[in-house]
Design an enzyme around this catalytic site. Structure first.
Site, mmCIF file in Angstrom:
data_model
loop_
_atom_site.group_PDB
_atom_site.id
_atom_site.type_symbol
_atom_site.label_atom_id
_atom_site.label_comp_id
_atom_site.label_asym_id
_atom_site.label_seq_id
_atom_site.Cartn_x
_atom_site.Cartn_y
_atom_site.Cartn_z
ATOM 1 N N GLU A 115 97.217 -20.728 50.455
ATOM 2 C CA GLU A 115 98.447 -20.209 49.851
ATOM 3 C C GLU A 115 99.542 -20.144 50.903
ATOM 4 O OE1 GLU A 115 99.733 -15.893 48.421
ATOM 5 O OE2 GLU A 115 98.451 -16.876 46.933
ATOM 6 N N ASP B 56 92.645 -17.929 49.740
ATOM 7 C CA ASP B 56 93.693 -16.957 49.416
ATOM 8 C C ASP B 56 93.736 -15.961 50.574
ATOM 9 O OD1 ASP B 56 95.621 -15.538 47.882
ATOM 10 O OD2 ASP B 56 94.065 -14.145 47.247
ATOM 11 N N ASP C 67 91.163 -11.916 44.188
ATOM 12 C CA ASP C 67 91.274 -12.814 45.342
ATOM 13 C C ASP C 67 90.350 -14.021 45.176
ATOM 14 O OD1 ASP C 67 92.692 -10.695 47.373
ATOM 15 O OD2 ASP C 67 91.119 -9.751 46.171
#
Length: 205
Positions: free
Chosen positions: A68, A7, A141
């Site tokens: 991501e 992430d 996160d």
């Protein structure tokens, strides 16, 4: 399949590693958050994140990497930092000849919760349930990185057979409905509905 989910973030970069069996059962291997102080020069912050990502890659040796996908935001500074960290992750994976999957936040939310607009708490709750954890990984996160890894594994082929991609619903066909996550149950319902749907008429010329 062992997947590293990343992430990306300049201040906090979540990294999570999961092992996923052909039955789609996921097991936590590692989760952490790489942090950098905002007062450091940009190049030093990126260097720290690169070192952290590469250390996880070298220690846990994943089969693939999920990152991501960067999307437009109103805050240009935030999206620029995210893009820079994403580039680091892609480079680190490419150096090790690892396949990479890019997934949007909506894709990850839909895979984990069955709802593409789920909030972070809902995603964290389902990550904890899928991995059978006693509590939600913190900070968010960390949970997001694990969600990326799970999403990537569920959407791709497992069991080392190229092209043998199986949906979570199909893979769980031998398991009871109670052992499926809401997302897996939704997939199975959609799959069964598609099988029952009559074929479209064919035009004959």
């Amino acid at each position: 399949m062992r997947v590293l989910g990343i992430d990306p973030g300049l201040t906090r970069c979540g990294v999570g590693v999961v092992d996923v069996a052909p039955t789609r059962t996921a097991v936590l291997v590692h989760v952490s958050v790489i942090t950098t102080p905002i007062e450091l020069p940009l190049e030093e912050r990126l260097l720290r994140i690169a070192a952290g990502v590469e250390a996880v890659l070298d220690e846990h040796r994943p089969d693939s990497v999920a990152v991501e996908r960067v999307f437009a935001q109103h805050n240009v500074r935030t999206v620029m930092g995210t893009a820079q960290v994403s580039g680091i992750a892609l480079l680190a994976a490419a150096r090790r000849s690892l396949p990479v999957g890019l997934h949007t936040p909506s894709e990850v939310k839909a895979a984990i919760t069955g709802y593409g607009q789920a909030d972070k708490k809902q995603v964290g709750t389902m990550v904890a349930k899928v991995l059978r954890l006693d509590e939600i990984p913190r900070p968010a996160d960390a949970a997001d990185a694990l969600a990326l890894a799970i999403c990537h594994a569920w959407r791709g082929p497992l069991g080392g057979v190229v092209g043998a991609s199986v949906t979570p619903a199909a893979a769980a066909g031998s398991a009871g409905a109670g052992s499926l996550t809401p997302a897996q149950q939704a997939w199975r319902a959609a799959e069964q509905g598609a099988k029952r749907r009559p074929a479209a008429p064919r035009l004959v010329r």
